[in-house]
Design a protein around this motif. Structure first.
Motif, short mmCIF file in Angstrom:
data_model
loop_
_atom_site.label_atom_id
_atom_site.label_comp_id
_atom_site.label_asym_id
_atom_site.label_seq_id
_atom_site.Cartn_x
_atom_site.Cartn_y
_atom_site.Cartn_z
N LEU A 108 -0.32 -2.20 0.92
CA LEU A 108 -1.55 -2.46 0.19
C LEU A 108 -2.41 -1.21 0.19
O LEU A 108 -2.53 -0.52 1.21
N VAL A 109 -3.03 -0.93 -0.96
CA VAL A 109 -4.03 0.12 -1.08
C VAL A 109 -5.32 -0.52 -1.57
O VAL A 109 -5.33 -1.22 -2.59
N VAL A 110 -6.41 -0.30 -0.82
CA VAL A 110 -7.73 -0.82 -1.19
C VAL A 110 -8.57 0.36 -1.66
O VAL A 110 -8.70 1.36 -0.94
N MET B 271 0.02 -6.55 7.89
CA MET B 271 0.23 -5.79 6.66
C MET B 271 -0.41 -4.41 6.81
O MET B 271 -1.59 -4.29 7.13
N ARG B 272 0.37 -3.35 6.59
CA ARG B 272 -0.15 -1.99 6.66
C ARG B 272 -0.87 -1.66 5.35
O ARG B 272 -0.35 -1.91 4.26
N ALA B 273 -2.07 -1.11 5.48
CA ALA B 273 -2.89 -0.86 4.30
C ALA B 273 -3.66 0.44 4.45
O ALA B 273 -3.92 0.91 5.57
N LEU B 274 -4.04 1.01 3.32
CA LEU B 274 -4.89 2.19 3.27
C LEU B 274 -6.15 1.86 2.50
O LEU B 274 -6.07 1.34 1.38
N LEU B 275 -7.31 2.15 3.08
CA LEU B 275 -8.59 2.04 2.38
C LEU B 275 -8.97 3.43 1.89
O LEU B 275 -9.21 4.33 2.69
N ILE B 276 -8.99 3.60 0.56
CA ILE B 276 -9.38 4.87 -0.04
C ILE B 276 -10.86 4.79 -0.39
O ILE B 276 -11.28 3.93 -1.17
#
Length: 304
Positions: free
Chosen positions: A57-59, A1-6
């Protein structure tokens, strides 16, 4: 799953080391990218770009203000390509995270998040909409927002955001500033109007936390329903102190002649004859003479 941690690097309760530990833990489950916020509003831009890039997903690592920006960035795009949201608490209060039932400590919340990812566990929540801005747990006009304004001014001067600061700000605003009944709540099916001194709008419960104590103006508010409203007709000392005691009680709820409450509203408008302090999710947004509110059901999928 591709995700970004902001990551909000100025988040109150995290450090560079804890952010590195979090990123390493998430990489064990995700194809992870990192984005660091540089200014107010930047988290929303990063979240919107993540959606446009097809991430799943965005975290968000930060406080309620960072979460609000991320949510508004995600909601800017079409629902069919909207990433899911996960939140790791990094602020001083973290109302949204705790309302979801997650731990308030970032390390414990990370463990819950990783387990939810492995099990494919999530829920879909409703949001509130104030004019063109979404909120996750609360909004307010009048005294509530004026206290938020005081707290933000104190923080800009270097004060830490603590329960004590909120308490002192509340007492100072209540006893030394005037808050006449100039707000009006307009409901689509109710032509009657009355003047109100302060209005709290909730999308879930609790409204906030005083340390570890949840504060409940509208204890039945829920992510799965419409918006709840608790308003005070006047701010006289005896009735206001009684209401404060009720919302701080473990099993209490506000009641009395000076209390107005509505549950599960789809839409309404708040107007005022003079500009009133206005806050969303604990962020002061200036003064308004009119705000249109609406409930947005099943708006966002959250990993929890």
């Amino acid at each position: 799953m591709r995700a970004l941690l902001i990551v909000n690097p100025k988040a109150t309760t995290t450090s560079a080391r804890s952010r590195d530990v979090l990123a390493g833990a998430l990489r064990s489950e995700l194809d992870l990218e990192l984005g660091y916020t540089r200014r107010r509003g930047h988290a929303g831009h990063l979240a919107r770009q993540a959606a446009e890039d097809g991430l799943e997903l965005v975290v968000a690592l930060g406080g309620d203000g960072t979460v609000n920006e991320v949510v508004n960035g995600l909601m800017a795009g079409p629902a069919e390509t909207r990433p899911a949201l996960a939140v790791v608490p990094g602020g001083s209060t973290n109302v949204f995270v705790r309302a979801l039932g997650l731990p308030k400590e970032w390390s414990e919340a990370t463990g819950v998040l990783l387990q939810a990812l492995r099990e494919g566990r999530s829920r879909t929540i409703g949001l509130g909409l104030a004019d063109d801005r979404y909120f996750t747990f609360c909004a307010g006009l009048g005294l509530d927002a004026a206290v938020t304004r005081r707290v933000e001014r104190a923080r800009r001067k270097g004060r830490r955001s603590t329960p004590g600061l909120y308490l002192r700000s509340t007492l100072g605003e209540y006893f030394f500033e005037r808050h006449p009944a100039e707000l009006t709540l307009e409901l689509p099916d109710d032509p009657d109007e009355e003047r109100l001194a302060s209005i709290i709008v909730q999308n879930t419960a609790p409204w906030t936390f005083l340390g570890d104590r949840p504060v409940h103006p509208s204890p039945d508010a829920s992510f799965d329903l419409g918006l709840d409203v608790m308003a005070l007709r006047v701010l006289h000392v005896p009735s206001t102190m009684r209401t404060v005691a009720q919302i701080l009680a473990t099993d209490g709820e506000p009641r009395g002649r000076q209390v107005l409450r509505h549950h599960d509203l789809a839409a309404f408008t708040v107007t005022s004859s003079t500009p009133q302090a206005f806050q969303l999710d604990g962020d002061y947004l200036g003064e308004r003479e009119q705000v249109r509110f609406a409930a947005v059901p099943e708006a966002l999928r959250v990993i929890c």
